[in-house]
Design a protein around this motif. Structure first.
Motif, PDB file in Angstrom:
ATOM      1  N   ASP A  79      11.799  10.962  -4.488  1.00  8.39           N
ATOM      2  CA  ASP A  79      12.210   9.620  -4.941  1.00  8.39           C
ATOM      3  C   ASP A  79      11.631   8.572  -3.993  1.00  8.39           C
ATOM      4  O   ASP A  79      11.135   7.531  -4.433  1.00  8.39           O
ATOM      5  CB  ASP A  79      13.742   9.495  -4.989  1.00  8.39           C
ATOM      6  N   ARG A  80      11.696   8.849  -2.698  1.00  7.38           N
ATOM      7  CA  ARG A  80      11.130   7.928  -1.700  1.00  7.38           C
ATOM      8  C   ARG A  80       9.625   7.788  -1.883  1.00  7.38           C
ATOM      9  O   ARG A  80       9.063   6.688  -1.806  1.00  7.38           O
ATOM     10  CB  ARG A  80      11.473   8.436  -0.288  1.00  7.38           C
ATOM     11  N   ALA A 124       8.814   5.617  -4.863  1.00 10.29           N
ATOM     12  CA  ALA A 124       8.946   4.201  -4.491  1.00 10.29           C
ATOM     13  C   ALA A 124       7.707   3.737  -3.729  1.00 10.29           C
ATOM     14  O   ALA A 124       7.197   2.630  -3.964  1.00 10.29           O
ATOM     15  CB  ALA A 124      10.217   3.985  -3.665  1.00 10.29           C
ATOM     16  N   SER A 160       4.977   3.135  -6.220  1.00  5.40           N
ATOM     17  CA  SER A 160       5.145   1.855  -6.919  1.00  5.40           C
ATOM     18  C   SER A 160       4.649   0.700  -6.051  1.00  5.40           C
ATOM     19  O   SER A 160       3.951  -0.190  -6.549  1.00  5.40           O
ATOM     20  CB  SER A 160       6.604   1.629  -7.294  1.00  5.40           C
ATOM     21  N   ARG A 161       4.995   0.732  -4.764  1.00  4.34           N
ATOM     22  CA  ARG A 161       4.533  -0.328  -3.858  1.00  4.34           C
ATOM     23  C   ARG A 161       3.010  -0.310  -3.768  1.00  4.34           C
ATOM     24  O   ARG A 161       2.366  -1.360  -3.801  1.00  4.34           O
ATOM     25  CB  ARG A 161       5.159  -0.163  -2.469  1.00  4.34           C
TER      26      ARG A 161
END
Length: 195
Positions: free
Chosen positions: A182-183, A186, A189-190
């Motif tokens: 999950d990290r 993220a 996405s960044r």
């Protein structure tokens, strides 16, 4: 006149690898290897030289068959974070969730980094895992961010393989893997937003 070999080499090496995975090199007796492979000791010695020769061949078979196929499937040229996550999650499913771990990881624990009968298989596997993880992360989160994450994922992967032998909750490990990915999603996405 010499007799021809009348056994399936791949099946014998898979069975021997499983016996070594369950018992370790030191504790896998010739009698255990006979039971596992269906060969008599004379056939083992004729085909592989000795127990160490059988172990080397079984480890090579495991690395080139099982490990390489898994890395190609889950961390190959087209793999993303979701496929890479499945590499980790699949460790918590059969056949690796049987409590005996991975032949290579077990060999790392038994032999360490000393040159010897397991060193080629260990080194090849460590390189395959590291390179597979690194290539997926470089594509997904960018090379700069990937540099820091690669070793963390290599540690997590081998940690999960080790702890799968300890009775540690498979669900707790699955949750830890999920949180890690999950990290990373993220971070992806960044990375994608910056481009």
């Amino acid at each position: 006149m010499a007799r021809t070999r009348s056994f399936d080499r791949d099946a014998v090496l898979a069975a021997a690898g499983n016996a070594f995975r369950q018992h370790g090199y030191r504790d896998a007796s010739i009698a255990e290897l006979e039971r596992a492979t269906g060969l008599v000791s004379g056939s083992i010695y004729n085909a592989f030289g000795d127990k160490a020769g059988l172990f080397r061949a079984a480890l090579e078979h495991y690395v080139h068959g099982f490990v390489r196929q898994r890395i190609t499937a889950f961390a190959g040229a087209d793999a993303g974070l979701e496929e890479l996550e499945q590499l980790f999650v699949s460790v918590l499913e059969p056949p690796l969730s049987d409590g005996y771990g991975c032949l290579v990881n077990n060999s790392i624990i038994e032999f360490g980094n000393a040159p010897g009968i397991a060193s080629d298989g260990i080194n090849e596997t460590l390189a395959l895992v590291r390179e597979g993880v690194a290539s997926v992360l470089a594509r997904e989160i960018g090379p700069a961010a990937a540099e820091l994450e690669v070793m963390q994922l290599v540690l997590l992967y081998h940690g999960v393989l080790t702890l799968s032998r300890s009775g540690t909750s498979l669900e707790a490990m699955r949750s830890a893997v999920g949180a890690t990915f999950d990290r990373l999603r993220a971070a992806r996405s960044r990375h994608n937003n910056k481009q």
